[in-house]
Every structure is written in C-alpha cells, then in structure tokens.
Design an enzyme around this catalytic site. Structure first.
Site, PDB file in Angstrom:
ATOM      1  CG  ASP A   1      52.708  58.790  65.835  1.00  0.00           C
ATOM      2  OD1 ASP A   1      52.251  59.546  64.959  1.00  0.00           O
ATOM      3  OD2 ASP A   1      52.590  57.554  65.787  1.00  0.00           O
TER       4      ASP A   1
ATOM      5  CG  HIS B   1      51.417  55.051  63.115  1.00  0.00           C
ATOM      6  ND1 HIS B   1      50.942  55.286  64.381  1.00  0.00           N
ATOM      7  CD2 HIS B   1      50.381  54.536  62.413  1.00  0.00           C
ATOM      8  CE1 HIS B   1      49.675  54.921  64.442  1.00  0.00           C
ATOM      9  NE2 HIS B   1      49.310  54.459  63.268  1.00  0.00           N
TER      10      HIS B   1
ATOM     11  CG  HIS C   1      56.543  51.740  60.864  1.00  0.00           C
ATOM     12  ND1 HIS C   1      57.326  51.348  59.797  1.00  0.00           N
ATOM     13  CD2 HIS C   1      56.670  50.744  61.796  1.00  0.00           C
ATOM     14  CE1 HIS C   1      57.898  50.187  60.059  1.00  0.00           C
ATOM     15  NE2 HIS C   1      57.519  49.786  61.264  1.00  0.00           N
TER      16      HIS C   1
ATOM     17  CD  GLU D   1      56.202  54.196  64.578  1.00  0.00           C
ATOM     18  OE1 GLU D   1      55.741  53.032  64.490  1.00  0.00           O
ATOM     19  OE2 GLU D   1      55.499  55.185  64.848  1.00  0.00           O
TER      20      GLU D   1
ATOM     21  CG  ASP E   1      55.335  56.995  69.042  1.00  0.00           C
ATOM     22  OD1 ASP E   1      54.451  56.397  69.690  1.00  0.00           O
ATOM     23  OD2 ASP E   1      55.566  56.770  67.839  1.00  0.00           O
TER      24      ASP E   1
END
Length: 232
Positions: free
Chosen positions: A156, A151, A58, A10, A8
């Site tokens: 995640d 997040h 996030h 960001e 994952d």
C-alpha cells in the site's frame, strides 16, 4: 532535493483507543516524489489477538505475527528512518494515531502532527464528492492493483507513492524531475572531463596582419588581464 516518507500500517483493529495494536509498518523513501529504493518494513507481534474483521481486510493472521519482534524492539529503527521528513499517509489520522500510541507507550517522542501529510484530504480537495479510497484513486490514475489481493503495509505504501505523485501533478512531473536529475548528472560528469592536446594542431585561419592587430589590442587594452597569450 526533498526527502519524504510514504507510510502505511496494518493493525489488530480499527481503534487504538480500545487497545488495538500495530502488526505491520511499511515505509518508502521518496526524493522529489520518486522512490530512492530505501524502505522500512516490519511485522510486529501485537501481544494480543487480531480481530477477524481485520484479518479479512489485510490477511495477516495471529500465527503470522506470533514470535515477530515486539514494538519496543523496532521503535528506534522506525524513528531513525522517519527522521524529520514529511510523512505521507492516506487517512493519516488513523496511521498517526497508532504510530503515536505505540511510540508513546514505549516512552519515545512521536513525530509532530505538522510532519504528516494526508493524501485523503488532498484527494477530497481535488475530487470533491468522489470516491477517494486508495483503491479508487489507483483506478482513477490507472495505477495497477494486480499485486494487491489484500491490504499490506509495504504494498500500500508503494501504491500510495504513485498516487501522491499523481495528486501533485502526475507522471509528467515525475519525468521532468528525472530529466532534471539526468541533466545535473551529465553536467557534473562534463565538469570532470579533461582533454589532452590535439595530436595534430589546427592550422591557424587568421592572417599575419590580423594576428598582429590582435596582439596590439591585447597589449593596449587588456594587458595582464588577457586570457590569450600574445607573441611577446
């Protein structure tokens, strides 16, 4: 045993084509759907400002990533961790777009498209017409979101590893895999066990006539192929 990577990211915004950059990458290694304990997690200085809308999602601020390693410094570590394993991501085209852009930006070869598996596509096939965000899938599969106020790439990725297991058969499959691993380990241990002689030899339960008949049979039919020593 199949090794895969759950990934994952960001970012500073939603579109890498408009110059947005990675600010966090989180990866979990799994083997036959179960975490191995190996992870890869880095915050990255994007060398640009993070958009306010992204921060609201996030919670990563400009101050949090300022001074962190730049992408060029972690490219090779990331490539080595990913290797040629399948990469599991939710809405994989988003993560793939950013990963590819960053690697190509620093003259590295990005993983091919066929290396990626998209759990969003898997969920849409399994639950057509339903909400299939990561949060929605966690709720559907009763996966706890207690640790997730905002997040975060590594959080995640951990949640997605659990969702991926459920999409491919659920906890029962995970338990089966654990049992297979336990049985294999037990068998390997058993193969290395050696036993000494009995402190008290067992008393023979065959008669002298039976022993003589057995010896005659071995000599006549088995000869040197016999696994049992005879009295000769």
């Amino acid at each position: 045993m199949a090794l895969e990577i759950v990934l994952d990211t960001e970012t500073t915004g939603i579109d890498h084509k408009k110059g947005h950059r990675l600010i966090e990458v989180g990866c979990i290694e799994i083997e036959d759907l179960l975490p191995t304990g190996r992870t890869f997690h880095r915050f990255i200085d994007p060398e640009r400002e993070i958009e306010p809308d992204a921060i609201r999602v996030h919670g990563i601020t400009n101050e949090m990533v300022r001074g962190k390693p730049k992408m060029e410094a972690i490219c090779d570590e990331l490539i080595e961790f990913l290797g040629d394993r399948k990469i599991i991501a939710h809405n994989a085209s988003f993560d793939r777009g950013f990963i590819n852009m960053e690697l190509e930006r620093h003259n590295r070869i990005a993983p091919p498209t066929e290396q990626w598996i998209d759990t969003l596509e898997m969920a849409r096939l399994k639950f057509p017409g339903a909400a299939n965000s990561l949060d929605a899938l966690c709720r559907r599969f009763n996966i706890s979101l207690a640790e997730r106020d905002l997040h975060g790439a590594l959080i995640d990725a951990r949640l997605l590893a659990s969702v991926y297991l459920e999409l491919l058969g659920g906890k029962e499959r995970g338990l089966d895999l654990e049992m297979v691993g336990a049985r294999a380990a037990a068998a390997q241990t058993a193969n290395h066990v050696s036993y000494g002689a009995r402190p008290r030899p067992l008393v023979s339960r065959i008669t002298a006539d039976e022993a003589e008949a057995h010896e005659a049979f071995v000599k006549k039919y088995l000869k040197e192929k016999s696994l049992w020593p005879t009295g000769s």
